[in-house]
Design a protein around this motif. Structure first.
Motif, PDB file in Angstrom:
ATOM      1  N   ASP A  34       0.849  -1.186   0.000  1.00  0.00           N
ATOM      2  CA  ASP A  34       0.000   0.000   0.000  1.00  0.00           C
ATOM      3  C   ASP A  34       0.885   1.236   0.000  1.00  0.00           C
ATOM      4  OD1 ASP A  34      -2.348  -1.502   0.137  1.00  0.00           O
ATOM      5  OD2 ASP A  34      -2.299  -1.571   2.329  1.00  0.00           O
ATOM      6  N   ARG A  35       0.520   2.221  -0.776  1.00  0.00           N
ATOM      7  CA  ARG A  35       1.312   3.447  -0.887  1.00  0.00           C
ATOM      8  C   ARG A  35       0.815   4.492   0.105  1.00  0.00           C
ATOM      9  NH1 ARG A  35       1.547   0.799  -5.557  1.00  0.00           N
ATOM     10  NH2 ARG A  35       3.427   0.959  -6.858  1.00  0.00           N
ATOM     11  N   THR A  36       1.692   4.928   0.963  1.00  0.00           N
ATOM     12  CA  THR A  36       1.361   5.936   1.956  1.00  0.00           C
ATOM     13  C   THR A  36       2.641   6.608   2.415  1.00  0.00           C
ATOM     14  OG1 THR A  36       0.460   6.316   4.177  1.00  0.00           O
ATOM     15  CG2 THR A  36       1.445   4.177   3.766  1.00  0.00           C
ATOM     16  N   ASP A  37       2.500   7.806   2.953  1.00  0.00           N
ATOM     17  CA  ASP A  37       3.647   8.509   3.523  1.00  0.00           C
ATOM     18  C   ASP A  37       3.562   8.562   5.045  1.00  0.00           C
ATOM     19  OD1 ASP A  37       4.971   8.920   1.187  1.00  0.00           O
ATOM     20  OD2 ASP A  37       4.583  11.073   1.035  1.00  0.00           O
ATOM     21  N   GLU A  38       2.922   7.579   5.647  1.00  0.00           N
ATOM     22  CA  GLU A  38       2.847   7.539   7.112  1.00  0.00           C
ATOM     23  C   GLU A  38       4.230   7.511   7.740  1.00  0.00           C
ATOM     24  OE1 GLU A  38      -1.092   5.020   8.291  1.00  0.00           O
ATOM     25  OE2 GLU A  38       0.596   3.890   7.462  1.00  0.00           O
ATOM     26  N   GLY A  39       5.140   6.786   7.119  1.00  0.00           N
ATOM     27  CA  GLY A  39       6.492   6.683   7.638  1.00  0.00           C
ATOM     28  C   GLY A  39       6.622   5.675   8.760  1.00  0.00           C
ATOM     29  N   VAL A  40       7.861   5.362   9.096  1.00  0.00           N
ATOM     30  CA  VAL A  40       8.130   4.399  10.171  1.00  0.00           C
ATOM     31  C   VAL A  40       7.623   4.923  11.508  1.00  0.00           C
ATOM     32  CG1 VAL A  40       9.987   3.255  11.457  1.00  0.00           C
ATOM     33  CG2 VAL A  40      10.083   3.348   8.960  1.00  0.00           C
ATOM     34  N   ALA A  41       7.618   6.238  11.681  1.00  0.00           N
ATOM     35  CA  ALA A  41       7.138   6.817  12.956  1.00  0.00           C
ATOM     36  C   ALA A  41       5.729   6.356  13.288  1.00  0.00           C
ATOM     37  CB  ALA A  41       7.197   8.335  12.878  1.00  0.00           C
ATOM     38  N   ALA A  42       4.923   6.045  12.262  1.00  0.00           N
ATOM     39  CA  ALA A  42       3.533   5.661  12.500  1.00  0.00           C
ATOM     40  C   ALA A  42       3.396   4.333  13.212  1.00  0.00           C
ATOM     41  CB  ALA A  42       2.774   5.609  11.165  1.00  0.00           C
ATOM     42  N   MET A  43       4.433   3.480  13.193  1.00  0.00           N
ATOM     43  CA  MET A  43       4.302   2.188  13.861  1.00  0.00           C
ATOM     44  C   MET A  43       5.089   2.104  15.172  1.00  0.00           C
ATOM     45  SD  MET A  43       6.498  -0.473  11.512  1.00  0.00           S
ATOM     46  CE  MET A  43       8.232  -0.217  11.094  1.00  0.00           C
ATOM     47  N   MET A  44       5.641   3.236  15.601  1.00  0.00           N
ATOM     48  CA  MET A  44       6.415   3.220  16.837  1.00  0.00           C
ATOM     49  C   MET A  44       5.494   3.258  18.058  1.00  0.00           C
ATOM     50  SD  MET A  44       9.391   3.030  15.600  1.00  0.00           S
ATOM     51  CE  MET A  44      10.254   3.132  17.160  1.00  0.00           C
ATOM     52  N   HIS A  45       5.828   2.443  19.075  1.00  0.00           N
ATOM     53  CA  HIS A  45       5.088   2.509  20.336  1.00  0.00           C
ATOM     54  C   HIS A  45       5.308   3.850  21.026  1.00  0.00           C
ATOM     55  CE1 HIS A  45       3.468  -1.476  20.400  1.00  0.00           C
ATOM     56  NE2 HIS A  45       4.662  -2.072  20.367  1.00  0.00           N
ATOM     57  N   ARG A  46       6.551   4.315  20.951  1.00  0.00           N
ATOM     58  CA  ARG A  46       6.894   5.566  21.588  1.00  0.00           C
ATOM     59  C   ARG A  46       7.585   6.473  20.575  1.00  0.00           C
ATOM     60  NH1 ARG A  46       9.915   4.286  27.157  1.00  0.00           N
ATOM     61  NH2 ARG A  46      10.405   2.247  26.263  1.00  0.00           N
TER      62      ARG A  46
END
Length: 246
Positions: free
Chosen positions: A231-243
């Motif tokens: 899926d194409r998105t610009d959420e970035g890795v930050a979007a899956m971080m717990h903190r």
């Protein structure tokens, strides 16, 4: 998302040595041109974080670092130079020593749990820090590469990482653009119950690319993965971080 049953991967070699302030996207597209390699729509370009750090001038002169009491104690325990220990403390919010003498596992200010908070030695006199905003770095690279090649691609930034439970190093994603960091899979179990699973998709991608990127100075800082469904998105890795970073 369709299941992935096969994909291909290749490194961009030979690759010139990146120097401080280089336009990394231009270097990448230049290597593609020199090798007569055309990117395909949907290719994922995986870039080693050190190349990004060098291009973004993230160098620290160790002579300018003054170790504190905690850094001196950490240095004595692990054997790391006290100045490097101080940088690890400065770049992290918490840390622990996994073995008797290391590695130092630290939670970077951006939320990543990394060996040495991502601090990478640069000879005996300096060190490289992680990019200030790896997701932003990935977006800038994606935009520049796509513009130069007229081919929509995704970019993932990979960083070396140690594990607290075992020896050796692996790679994880710290930045991404144009690709969802998480992959959601579902399957129906006996009895009709649907099980939903989240996978750290960009980490799986960096693991595959890591076979080409290698560790600690191997001469392939960029790899291309082809044939992935995402899926194409610009959420970035930050979007899956717990903190995530504050």
């Amino acid at each position: 998302m369709n299941p992935i049953t096969a994909f291909s991967a290749f490194g961009l070699e030979p690759f010139p040595t990146i120097t401080v302030g280089d336009d990394l996207a231009s270097v990448i597209t230049g290597v593609l041109k020199d090798q007569d390699v055309a990117l395909h729509v949907g290719d994922v370009v995986v870039v080693a974080s050190k190349a990004v750090s060098i291009a973004e001038k993230r160098y620290v002169d160790l002579a300018a670092v003054t170790p504190g009491t905690e850094a001196l104690a950490l240095s004595a325990r692990t054997g790391k130079p006290a100045e490097v220990a101080q940088l690890i403390l400065d770049e992290s919010t918490e840390h622990f020593v996994a073995g008797e003498r290391g590695p130092i596992i630290a939670r970077h200010r951006l939320g990543f749990q990394l060996t040495s908070a991502g601090v990478d030695r640069a000879g005996t006199e300096g060190a490289w820090l992680l990019p200030t905003d790896p997701d932003a770095s990935a977006r800038a690279l994606r935009d520049a590469i796509t513009a130069a090649t007229t081919t929509p691609v995704a970019v993932v930034i990979a960083d070396s990482d140690g594990r607290p439970d075992r020896r050796g190093a692996t790679v994880i994603s710290i930045g991404a653009a144009g690709i969802a960091p998480l992959r959601i899979t579902e399957h129906t179990e006996p009895g009709g119950r649907t099980k939903r699973q989240e996978e750290t998709f960009t980490d799986l991608i960096t693991a595959a690319a890591g076979l080409i990127l290698g560790q600690r100075g191997r001469g392939a800082p960029v790899a291309v993965l082809r044939g992935l469904s995402y899926d194409r998105t610009d959420e970035g890795v930050a979007a899956m971080m717990h903190r995530p970073a504050p």
